[in-house]
Write an enzyme that holds these catalytic residues in place. Structure first.
Site, PDB file in Angstrom:
ATOM      1  N   GLU A  48       3.665   8.064 -14.519  1.00  0.00           N
ATOM      2  CA  GLU A  48       4.206   7.635 -13.231  1.00  0.00           C
ATOM      3  C   GLU A  48       3.755   6.208 -13.058  1.00  0.00           C
ATOM      4  O   GLU A  48       2.560   5.940 -12.938  1.00  0.00           O
ATOM      5  CB  GLU A  48       3.638   8.543 -12.126  1.00  0.00           C
ATOM      6  CG  GLU A  48       4.422   8.513 -10.858  1.00  0.00           C
ATOM      7  CD  GLU A  48       5.859   8.912 -11.091  1.00  0.00           C
ATOM      8  OE1 GLU A  48       6.710   7.998 -11.082  1.00  0.00           O
ATOM      9  OE2 GLU A  48       6.142  10.106 -11.289  1.00  0.00           O
ATOM     10  N   CYS A  74       2.452   3.020  -4.929  1.00  0.00           N
ATOM     11  CA  CYS A  74       3.573   2.715  -5.822  1.00  0.00           C
ATOM     12  C   CYS A  74       4.878   3.004  -5.099  1.00  0.00           C
ATOM     13  O   CYS A  74       5.926   2.501  -5.466  1.00  0.00           O
ATOM     14  CB  CYS A  74       3.465   3.471  -7.135  1.00  0.00           C
ATOM     15  SG  CYS A  74       3.416   5.228  -6.930  1.00  0.00           S
TER      16      CYS A  74
END
Ligand code: UN1
Length: 522
Positions: free
Chosen positions: A288, A322
């Protein structure tokens, strides 16, 4: 000893109007942690807490005089020991019935929930995350583990019957764990993104070596303590501590069967390229990586909602998610009205000690990020600075102002680069094609948001946006705030290594490999 407290169930949505006791409990545990600063913490290898090759210190980004702890620094040999312990423990753990593994992992999740405030006090003090977001991070760790457990239970361990050629044939497909699984965690979700992937790997039957981000060491030690106290057998879960070096030693270890990495695009891509092929055959990486997440605000948007959702997403956790919103494309017809509201809301943001109830934005993580923020602001001089753009020098930690910039040239590199800072760039668009072209014109594709009250525009956004997590008209966050089971969370393009999201149906299967069994009877 367990504290006698009311159980408060937390998700990002219940955090909007939390139980008052939540504040009381959190404050008690922050006070307690403040009286226990500077302790020594060790690594967890083969069921023992062990020293390393020397130590490193963690200081709070809120106030660098606060020494949170002194941590054992892993040398290469500790990483190798942890992998060896995990390898030795693998056959026993793999052969433990999945229902027993599920029970143990549920116990880990329950211990995390029981210690919710103690751990979130650590998250807040070591990462600078505000009170509610710190609590959210910790409970998300528990819920990610529960999600993995439930996936195993719902699928009865992924052992499925296939078609049989005759009544003498018995054919099945079974998913089996890989072996030793490495987990490399980021600083920004030090609980959810260490506990969550570790829990998934474990319940699937792998053994784990976790290397958390150095900045999140205290939180990771508390998560490791929950693993230990739940009674996982020695070697099943291990944790090594330190910076990039033990992380690199872990990814270079040939006995690792798979890896979960959460962090930057640059590091993630290099791990994907090297790790997947180094063994001479494909090894899985669940990665990720970054985000450069846009929000589109059309002329048919409710601008109150849009400004609130964008502000929360851009400046929550000081822009260091993020999932943070870092770009806005707004219809030229409503640009000024939108920006007025956004700048007003940004001016009202309380920047300060994130353990305090009234603080929305804490400090940025460390000296390097503090410096990087200033460098970005200098570069953004090519646009018009609407608010922010300065460090708050009078504070004892790394505090910076939330920043909004407009009219930045299209070819400016910061339209592409993930800053991980509370900086938002806003551009007007003239037609929807232009907005969508700009939205998709990045190599990352994690999250995206739309504000529009028009169904055709909503359909257009859902059909055309190249990102893994889409939100429409979300006031609590334009692009942030996924919760396991409520939103799948995984990117497209350069934001992912696997295109399978966490907190959703297809996640846990990545930690297992398929085997077909055909048995012909007499
Ligand atoms: C991250 O920033 O690495 O959706 C993940 C969110 C969080 C996850 C963010 N649940 O904002």
């Amino acid at each position: 000893m367990a504290k006698q407290r009311k159980h408060i169930k937390v998700t990002y949505s219940t955090l909007g109007s939390p139980d008052p006791l939540l504040h009381e409990y959190f404050e008690e545990d922050v006070a307690e942690l403040k009286t226990n600063l500077g302790k020594t913490y060790r690594m967890y290898i083969d069921g023992e807490w062990v020293d390393g090759d020397g130590v490193y210190e963690n200081r709070s980004p809120i106030n660098t005089d606060w020494l949170l702890g002194t941590f054992a620094q892993a040398g290469d040999r500790h990483v190798d020991q942890a992998v060896a312990a995990a390898k030795a423990a693998f056959p026993g753990w793999r052969d433990t019935p999945w229902a027993e593994r599920a029970e143990l992992l549920n116990k880990v999740a329950d211990l995390i929930s029981e210690r919710l405030f103690e751990i979130s006090a650590a998250v807040s003090m070591e990462i600078g995350k505000n009170r509610l977001e710190a609590i959210g991070d910790v409970e998300e760790a528990a819920d990610l583990i529960r999600y993995g457990v439930n996936a195993m239970v719902d699928n009865q361990g992924f052992d499925r019957q296939l078609l049989s050629e005759t009544d003498k044939h018995f054919n099945r497909s079974v998913l089996k764990p890989y072996g030793v699984w490495g987990v490399i965690g980021p600083f920004n979700f030090p609980a959810a993104l260490t506990g969550g992937p570790s829990g998934a790997a474990l319940v699937a039957g792998n053994t784990v070596v976790l290397k958390p981000a150095a900045e999140g060491s205290l939180t990771a030690c508390m998560i490791a303590q929950c693993m230990a106290d739940a009674g996982l057998p020695a070697g099943v879960f291990n944790m090594v501590l330190g910076g990039d070096e033990p992380g690199m030693a872990l990814t270079a270890n040939p006995d690792l069967a798979g890896l979960t990495f959460t962090g930057s695009y640059a590091v993630g891509m290099s791990i994907i390229k090297n790790f997947t092929t180094a063994a001479g055959y494909f090894r899985p990486v669940v990665a990720e990586m970054g985000g450069k997440n846009p929000a589109i605000v059309t002329a048919k948007a409710d601008l109150e909602k849009a400004a609130l959702g964008v502000m929360r997403s851009a400046f929550g956790l000081t822009g260091q998610k993020c999932s943070a919103c870092s770009r806005v494309y707004v219809d030229a017809a409503v640009k000024d009205a939108f920006l007025d509201k956004l700048v007003d809301l940004t001016a009202d943001i309380n920047v300060g000690d994130p353990t305090e109830a009234e603080t929305y934005m804490g400090p940025i993580i460390n000296e390097t990020a503090y410096q990087a923020y200033q460098d970005y602001v200098d570069e953004l001089g090519e646009g018009e600075l609407l608010i922010g753009g300065r460090t708050l020098e009078d504070r004892a930690g790394y505090f910076v102002a939330p920043t909004v910039v407009t009219d930045l040239p299209d070819d400016h590199r910061l339209w592409q680069h993930e800053m991980f800072a509370p900086i938002l760039t806003v551009r007007a668009y003239d037609n929807p094609e232009e907005a969508m072209r700009l939205t998709n014109d990045v190599e990352l594709g994690l999250t995206a948001g739309l504000y529009s009250e028009d169904q055709d525009e909503i359909d257009w956004f859902l059909e055309n946006t190249e990102a893994g997590v889409l939100y429409v008209n979300r006031e609590s966050g334009a692009t942030t705030g996924a919760w396991p089971g409520y939103q799948s969370f995984g990117g497209w393009k350069g934001s992912t290594g696997s295109n399978k999201a966490s907190g959703s149906w297809y996640y846990i299967q990545q930690y297992m490999r398929e085997q077909s069994h055909t048995i012909v009877g007499n």
